[in-house]
Every structure is written in structure tokens, then in C-alpha cells.
Design an enzyme around this catalytic site. Sequence first.
Site, PDB file in Angstrom:
ATOM      1  N   SER A  60       0.723  -1.216   0.057  1.00 57.04           N
ATOM      2  CA  SER A  60      -0.034  -0.033   0.065  1.00 57.04           C
ATOM      3  C   SER A  60       0.887   1.032  -0.107  1.00 57.04           C
ATOM      4  O   SER A  60       2.010   1.196   0.273  1.00 57.04           O
ATOM      5  CB  SER A  60      -0.816  -0.101   1.230  1.00 57.04           C
TER       6      SER A  60
ATOM      7  N   TYR B 261      -1.664  -1.260  10.448  1.00 54.97           N
ATOM      8  CA  TYR B 261      -2.030  -1.526   9.232  1.00 54.97           C
ATOM      9  C   TYR B 261      -0.290  -0.847   8.408  1.00 54.97           C
ATOM     10  O   TYR B 261       0.078  -1.788   7.595  1.00 54.97           O
ATOM     11  CB  TYR B 261      -2.918  -0.794   8.488  1.00 54.97           C
TER      12      TYR B 261
HETATM   13  N1  LIG Z   1      -8.516  -0.686  -1.689  1.00 54.02           N
HETATM   14  C1  LIG Z   1      -7.673   0.148  -1.228  1.00 54.02           C
HETATM   15  O1  LIG Z   1      -7.973   1.485  -1.168  1.00 54.02           O
HETATM   16  C2  LIG Z   1      -6.356  -0.389  -0.851  1.00 54.02           C
HETATM   17  C3  LIG Z   1      -4.981   0.571  -0.979  1.00 54.02           C
HETATM   18  C4  LIG Z   1      -4.065   0.094  -0.582  1.00 54.02           C
HETATM   19  C5  LIG Z   1      -3.678  -1.273  -0.597  1.00 54.02           C
HETATM   20  N2  LIG Z   1      -4.751  -2.326  -0.337  1.00 54.02           N
HETATM   21  C6  LIG Z   1      -4.376  -3.561  -0.171  1.00 54.02           C
HETATM   22  O2  LIG Z   1      -5.150  -4.189  -1.232  1.00 54.02           O
HETATM   23  C7  LIG Z   1      -5.309  -5.545  -0.834  1.00 54.02           C
HETATM   24  C8  LIG Z   1      -6.637  -6.209  -1.170  1.00 54.02           C
HETATM   25  O3  LIG Z   1      -7.737  -5.462  -0.407  1.00 54.02           O
HETATM   26  P1  LIG Z   1      -9.077  -4.806  -1.196  1.00 54.02           P
HETATM   27  O4  LIG Z   1      -8.997  -3.231  -1.187  1.00 54.02           O
HETATM   28  O5  LIG Z   1      -9.272  -5.396  -2.727  1.00 54.02           O
HETATM   29  O6  LIG Z   1     -10.300  -5.261  -0.024  1.00 54.02           O
HETATM   30  P2  LIG Z   1     -11.305  -6.531  -0.281  1.00 54.02           P
HETATM   31  O7  LIG Z   1     -11.813  -6.276   1.411  1.00 54.02           O
HETATM   32  O8  LIG Z   1     -12.335  -5.966  -1.236  1.00 54.02           O
HETATM   33  O9  LIG Z   1     -10.605  -7.503  -0.416  1.00 54.02           O
HETATM   34  C9  LIG Z   1      -9.812  -8.204   0.471  1.00 54.02           C
HETATM   35  C10 LIG Z   1     -10.167  -9.491   0.382  1.00 54.02           C
HETATM   36  O10 LIG Z   1      -9.180 -10.447   1.396  1.00 54.02           O
HETATM   37  C11 LIG Z   1     -10.056 -11.524   1.690  1.00 54.02           C
HETATM   38  N3  LIG Z   1      -9.472 -11.804   3.085  1.00 54.02           N
HETATM   39  C12 LIG Z   1      -9.495 -11.277   4.170  1.00 54.02           C
HETATM   40  N4  LIG Z   1      -8.897 -12.044   5.351  1.00 54.02           N
HETATM   41  C13 LIG Z   1      -8.415 -13.091   4.779  1.00 54.02           C
HETATM   42  C14 LIG Z   1      -7.568 -14.269   5.215  1.00 54.02           C
HETATM   43  N5  LIG Z   1      -7.514 -14.337   6.357  1.00 54.02           N
HETATM   44  N6  LIG Z   1      -7.400 -15.148   4.291  1.00 54.02           N
HETATM   45  C15 LIG Z   1      -7.697 -15.083   2.738  1.00 54.02           C
HETATM   46  N7  LIG Z   1      -8.468 -13.982   2.595  1.00 54.02           N
HETATM   47  C16 LIG Z   1      -8.839 -12.982   3.325  1.00 54.02           C
HETATM   48  C17 LIG Z   1     -11.462 -10.918   1.928  1.00 54.02           C
HETATM   49  O11 LIG Z   1     -12.399 -12.006   2.168  1.00 54.02           O
HETATM   50  C18 LIG Z   1     -11.585 -10.343   0.570  1.00 54.02           C
HETATM   51  O12 LIG Z   1     -12.182 -10.988  -0.447  1.00 54.02           O
HETATM   52  C19 LIG Z   1      -5.187  -5.679   0.867  1.00 54.02           C
HETATM   53  O13 LIG Z   1      -3.763  -6.161   0.969  1.00 54.02           O
HETATM   54  C20 LIG Z   1      -5.177  -4.115   1.058  1.00 54.02           C
HETATM   55  O14 LIG Z   1      -4.318  -3.828   2.237  1.00 54.02           O
HETATM   56  C21 LIG Z   1      -6.145  -1.647  -0.663  1.00 54.02           C
END
Ligand SMILES: NC(=O)c1ccc[n+]([C@@H]2O[C@H](COP(=O)([O-])OP(=O)(O)OC[C@H]3O[C@@H](n4cnc5c(N)ncnc54)[C@H](O)[C@@H]3O)[C@@H](O)[C@H]2O)c1
Length: 280
Positions: free
Chosen positions: A142, A155
Amino acid sequence: MKKLNGKVAAVTGAASGLGRAMALAFADEGMDVALADVDELNLSAVADDVQEKGVRAITLKVDVSQAAQVEAFRDQIIARLGAVHLVCNNAGVSPLGAAWESSAADWEWILGVNLWGVIHGVRAFTPALLAQQEGHIVNTASVAGLISPPGMGAYNVTKHAVVALSETLYHDLSERNAKVGVSVLCPAYVPTGIADSERSRPRHLASAVQKSQETQAKEAMMRKAVKSGKISADEVARAVVKAVKANRFYILTHPRIKPAIRARMEDILKERAPRNPLAL
Ligand SMILES: NC(=O)c1ccc[n+]([C@@H]2O[C@H](COP(=O)([O-])OP(=O)(O)OC[C@H]3O[C@@H](n4cnc5c(N)ncnc54)[C@H](O)[C@@H]3O)[C@@H](O)[C@H]2O)c1
């Protein structure tokens, strides 16, 4: 990896958001895709969408914080799809709060998914990629792995650690002349389910701590910021495809964040107190 067609991708956190978008983007490239998540219902819907693109998809319920489950995911992929080439350690959660206000359960949960999940992925898959002398690993960090915004200590800790792990992995593979690429994905706000990640918290890690007003305000801010993110998950996924093909390490999808990264680096080099990246 210049040519993705006919190869196999593995994506964790594939039931939603960035993981789902990456799975679909890889399918568009003609890759078979292995999908892992704790959310089985949405995972099978994503598998249907992937298969509609004319490639194979397999799913497995995997809690990435558990090494044995990540290893079983690798074994299933190799048994059912024959090999694995592109590994995206992407699953993540985002409980907010100042470090001292986050409960031990909060810390354990987020470290388990965001950091141990990536560690288990790297440990389980790298030997297979090395053995076939072909592959690429994408770890989702991130911008919170490059700067340290207030109100999200746990985080930030996990994401800085994922950047450090990825940079070191890159060096260790380069020193061995391995034909295995590494990228670290560092997006800012993207509209996904991340602000609702409490939905996937396991019961045994429920937090008994009452959230402070400050944390509740940060959660409201985060929800709004995520919802109004200008770059879509699909655009991030296309940037990942491009980076893998070009063998590019840092994937910074939000260039407007670069001044905050520069400010942090300058503060370090000038040995002065860190400026608040959200106030720049
Ligand atoms: N969306 C943003 O703004 C953003 C920004 C920077 C980084 N990220 C990172 O992107 C990645 C994906 O997140 P996202 O934004 O798509 O969110 P999201 O919540 O849409 O997707 C995350 C997925 O991870 C799954 N998950 C949670 N715990 C789990 C576990 N123990 N084992 C397996 N799967 C698990 C959830 O069920 C979900 O389907 C994350 O690492 C997040 O930190 C997101």
C-alpha cells in the site's frame, strides 16, 4: 514474464476488490487462475466470471494467516493446473486505531493476514518458481508501506514490512540470477471492500476494546476516502499486468502520493521529525 498466455496465476484475497480485478485481468491475458479467500461464496462467483473468459479457474478456501493452508493452496494448483507462474499475495484487512488503542487481537489479526499471509505465500511458492526458473511474485502492500499516515499504526507496520520483505526478496533472487521477478503493489485509495474488512475477522480474534472517538472518526474518513477513490480496481489490475510483463518492481498507481514519499525520505535524511503525510 513477458508472455502470460497459457500460464497459471494464483491470487489470494480473490473474492473481492483488487484480488478479483487481478484474477479477471489475468484471465483476459489467457491465464488460468487459482483463487483463494476465506469468503467461499463470492470466490465461486469470481471463478464463474473468470471461466466465462474461456480459461480454467479453481478455488480454495484459504486463511492466508495459516501456513498449512497456503501450502495446500500451492499443492492444489500444481495438482489441478499443472504449474504456477504468477503469485499475488494480496489478501488484506484494515482495522484502524492508534497503536496503544488497538487490542492484542487487532494486532494479531492484521499481522496474521497482511504480513504472515505474504510471508507464507513467499515461503510456499518461491521454491516452485525457482525450480522451474520462471515466475513472478506480486505482493500487495500500500502507499501505507511507503509513508506512515496517523491512526493506522498496525496497518502501516504490516505494509512497511511487506515492502521490506519484497525489496529483500528482489535482492536475494537477483543475487542468485533467478528468473523470478518481484513486484510490490502500493496503491492509495481504491473503491473496494477494504473499509468493511471486519466482515472477515475470525471470531477468536474479536476485539474487546471500545473504539475511541478518534478511531471512529478515522474509520468514517477512511470509508469516504476508499469510496471516492478515483482509480478503479480494474485500472490497478491492468497496471499489475503491465508491471509483470515489464518486470517492474514498484507499482505506484497513484502518482499524486509521490510528494509525501519524498517528504518522508527528506525528513529521514535530514534527521528531523516526520511530517504528517496527510497534512502535506
Ligand atoms: N482498496 C484500497 O484502497 C487499498 C489501498 C492500498 C492497499 N490495499 C490492499 O489491497 C489488498 C486487497 O484489498 P481490497 O482493497 O481489494 O479489499 P477487499 O476487502 O475488497 O478484498 C480483500 C479480500 O481479502 C479477503 N481476506 C480477508 N482475510 C483473509 C484471510 N485471512 N485469508 C484469505 N483471504 C482473506 C477478504 O475476504 C476479501 O475478499 C489488501 O492487502 C489491502 O490492504 C487496498
